[in-house]
Design an enzyme around this catalytic site. Structure first.
Site, mmCIF file in Angstrom:
data_model
loop_
_atom_site.group_PDB
_atom_site.id
_atom_site.type_symbol
_atom_site.label_atom_id
_atom_site.label_comp_id
_atom_site.label_asym_id
_atom_site.label_seq_id
_atom_site.Cartn_x
_atom_site.Cartn_y
_atom_site.Cartn_z
ATOM 1 N N GLN A 196 0.849 -1.179 0.000
ATOM 2 C CA GLN A 196 0.000 0.000 0.000
ATOM 3 C C GLN A 196 0.894 1.241 0.000
ATOM 4 O OE1 GLN A 196 -3.730 -0.802 0.167
ATOM 5 N NE2 GLN A 196 -2.479 -2.474 -0.656
ATOM 6 N N ALA A 237 -11.710 1.830 4.565
ATOM 7 C CA ALA A 237 -10.716 1.039 3.837
ATOM 8 C C ALA A 237 -9.924 1.901 2.852
ATOM 9 C CB ALA A 237 -11.403 -0.113 3.112
ATOM 10 N N HIS A 238 -8.963 1.259 2.182
ATOM 11 C CA HIS A 238 -8.053 2.004 1.322
ATOM 12 C C HIS A 238 -8.755 2.639 0.130
ATOM 13 C CE1 HIS A 238 -6.923 -2.006 -0.954
ATOM 14 N NE2 HIS A 238 -8.214 -1.766 -0.950
ATOM 15 N N ASN A 239 -8.280 3.857 -0.194
ATOM 16 C CA ASN A 239 -8.743 4.617 -1.358
ATOM 17 C C ASN A 239 -10.203 5.061 -1.278
ATOM 18 O OD1 ASN A 239 -6.530 2.511 -2.786
ATOM 19 N ND2 ASN A 239 -6.302 4.693 -3.234
#
Length: 342
Positions: A196, A237-239
């Site tokens: 990440q 969560a990511h993004n």
């Protein structure tokens, strides 16, 4: 801290009914407040409690003023007015500058002289801390982070490397910002980590609740817009991108790469699947599951309300029959249409 009712009414631009010189030294509930406390009524279902309140004053709307047995401050929005009054009685944050002797701060960190770094906190290399930043006890700020003026990490907050926090951000105890997003590729049954490489960018005037987690982006940053309010135990969560002034209640979970619009309200325990778009000014009620994008503003719900156990078992049995029932209804509709034409 003690105020006269006239002072409090002026603070919220309210119309005072009663004794302008009555002294107020705190706040309370309709049922629990005493003669020196002020309370509020913003929900009609609590109107019965208003009739028997012992509070010294009540903030309320014009429609409820006639039944108020106490001094009253009449406003258009009682909840908002109470929010302003509550700030007057909130304990002040201790103002200190410098650092605790047990703090560990990298030599190349840029720390404003008015910032404070608390006991046993760690500040990594090339970190920038703005004016009046407070890093509470036990916090960790990883390298290459930037934290804007008047931002406060309460205690035991972890900020991973490469994250940016705006001004006047409040991060409550135990929150983690910038941990790895959940990214793995499958190689014949074995999981291979997708590193990440993005960060987290948080706008001004954001509040992040205790033990809430915000993952860093896989490539681009996870973004939290200005004025966003996140309750405790939320997973971002990511993004994910969250638009300005959106609020989320406890235990919400948002999967990766979803975009939430501005001025949204997400109820407690709701879930939003990944790669979805939620429009501006959407309300998702508590415990709902969002499985497809929401393109229009409005209120959305899912799930089955609580029932007695025996009723739930009967209805669950019917759930499994819904497909057959739908086919039967379609067949009957066709037969009815044939009879009408006949």
């Amino acid at each position: 801290m003690t105020y006269t009712l006239s002072e409090l009414a002026a603070e919220v631009n309210g119309r005072l009914i009663g004794d302008a010189d009555h002294l107020i030294d705190g706040v309370g509930t309709l049922g629990g407040a005493g003669p020196s406390q002020i309370t509020f009524l913003a929900n009609a279902k609590y109107r019965k409690a208003l009739e028997s309140t012992r509070a010294g004053a009540v903030i309320l709307g014009a429609a409820d003023a006639d039944v108020c047995p106490a001094n009253a401050v009449v406003v258009d929005d009682p909840h908002l007015a109470y929010a302003h009054v509550s700030a007057l009685f909130a304990p002040p944050v201790e103002v200190r500058h410098g650092m605790h002797p047990s703090a560990v701060v990298s030599g190349d960190a840029d720390v404003h002289p008015t910032a404070w770094i608390g006991a046993h906190s760690v500040v990594g290399p090339e970190v920038t801390l703005g004016a009046n930043v407070v890093i509470g006890p036990g916090c960790y700020v990883g390298g290459h982070c930037s934290i804007g003026a008047d931002t406060r990490l309460v205690a035991n907050v972890t900020i991973y490397h490469g994250c940016t926090l705006g001004e006047r951000v409040l991060v409550h105890a135990g929150a983690v910002i910038g941990s790895d997003g959940f990214g793995f590729a499958n190689d014949k049954g074995r999981w291979v980590k997708v590193h990440q490489l993005g960060g987290v960018r948080i706008g001004d005037d954001v509040e992040i609740g205790a033990n809430t987690t915000i993952d860093r982006g896989a490539v681009e940053d996870t973004i939290i817009g200005e004025g966003v309010k996140l309750d405790n135990l939320i997973q971002i969560a990511h993004n994910v991108r969250i638009g300005a002034h959106t609020a989320m209640a406890g235990c919400v979970g948002i999967a990766g790469s979803s975009t939430i619009g501005e001025y949204c309200a997400i109820g407690g325990g709701a879930g939003i699947l990944g790669h979805l778009q939620v429009a501006d000014r959407v309300t998702v009620t508590a415990m709902s599951l969002v499985t497809k994008s929401i393109r229009e503003p409005g209120v959305y719900s899912s799930g089955t309300p609580l029932q007695r156990n025996e009723e739930w078992h009967r209805n669950y049995a019917r759930f499994k029959q819904l497909d057959d029932m739908a086919r039967t209804i379609r067949r009957l509709e066709k037969e009815l249409e044939t009879l009408k034409k006949g």
